[in-house]
Design a protein around this motif. Structure first.
Motif, PDB file in Angstrom:
ATOM      1  N   TYR A  96     -23.974 -20.432 -49.159  1.00  0.00           N
ATOM      2  CA  TYR A  96     -24.624 -21.286 -48.154  1.00  0.00           C
ATOM      3  C   TYR A  96     -24.069 -22.706 -48.211  1.00  0.00           C
ATOM      4  N   LYS A 119     -27.886 -14.247 -39.894  1.00  0.00           N
ATOM      5  CA  LYS A 119     -26.431 -14.084 -39.839  1.00  0.00           C
ATOM      6  C   LYS A 119     -25.706 -15.003 -40.804  1.00  0.00           C
ATOM      7  N   GLN A 120     -26.449 -15.657 -41.694  1.00  0.00           N
ATOM      8  CA  GLN A 120     -25.834 -16.573 -42.653  1.00  0.00           C
ATOM      9  C   GLN A 120     -25.773 -15.918 -44.031  1.00  0.00           C
ATOM     10  N   GLN A 121     -24.568 -15.820 -44.570  1.00  0.00           N
ATOM     11  CA  GLN A 121     -24.409 -15.280 -45.916  1.00  0.00           C
ATOM     12  C   GLN A 121     -24.859 -16.345 -46.912  1.00  0.00           C
ATOM     13  N   LEU A 122     -25.772 -15.978 -47.815  1.00  0.00           N
ATOM     14  CA  LEU A 122     -26.297 -16.916 -48.804  1.00  0.00           C
ATOM     15  C   LEU A 122     -25.654 -16.738 -50.174  1.00  0.00           C
ATOM     16  N   TRP A 147     -27.874 -11.906 -47.304  1.00  0.00           N
ATOM     17  CA  TRP A 147     -27.937 -12.625 -46.036  1.00  0.00           C
ATOM     18  C   TRP A 147     -29.346 -13.075 -45.654  1.00  0.00           C
ATOM     19  N   GLU A 148     -29.378 -14.150 -44.899  1.00  0.00           N
ATOM     20  CA  GLU A 148     -30.564 -14.557 -44.129  1.00  0.00           C
ATOM     21  C   GLU A 148     -30.084 -14.586 -42.691  1.00  0.00           C
TER      22      GLU A 148
END
Length: 121
Positions: A120, A82-85, A79-80
């Motif tokens: 992403y 709250k975004q799963q990469l 993650w970055e």
């Protein structure tokens, strides 16, 4: 309960913690050419969300210390904020030293069967 079962129970959380380190993730994917390594650098944290049982393959006792070779298949999200990469499927294989029913050291970890999916947008 035998020593193998005890060792596997003690190791499970510690090995999960180990593979969740961002440095471990970067090591896992370092040679994979099909992902964007600029995005790899943006990963801030990782979380193992599924594992199969950890398997103690070799156990050697030496006094109060126990050296265990293990393998643990797992699925992890990277993650970055709250975004799963990335989503990673792999198997960690390595060694651990236990003393007084505590993990003292994990070392020599290699990652097999690594598959990485970019999540992403």
């Amino acid at each position: 309960m035998d020593i193998r079962e005890i060792a596997e129970e003690i190791l499970w959380d510690k090995v999960s913690d180990y593979v969740e380190k961002v440095e471990a993730f970067r090591n896992m994917v370092g040679r994979i050419s099909y992902i964007d390594h600029r995005i790899v650098e943006a990963v801030e944290w990782c979380e193992v969300f599924d594992t199969e049982e950890i398997n103690a393959t070799i156990i050697e006792e030496s006094g109060k210390r126990i050296c265990i070779e293990f393998e643990m298949p797992f699925i992890m999200s990277c993650w970055e904020a709250k975004q799963q990469l990335f989503r990673v499927t792999a198997c960690a294989k390595g060694k651990a030293v236990l003393e007084n029913e505590e993990v003292m050291e994990i070392y020599g970890v290699m990652y097999d069967d690594v598959e990485v999916d970019s999540v992403y947008a």
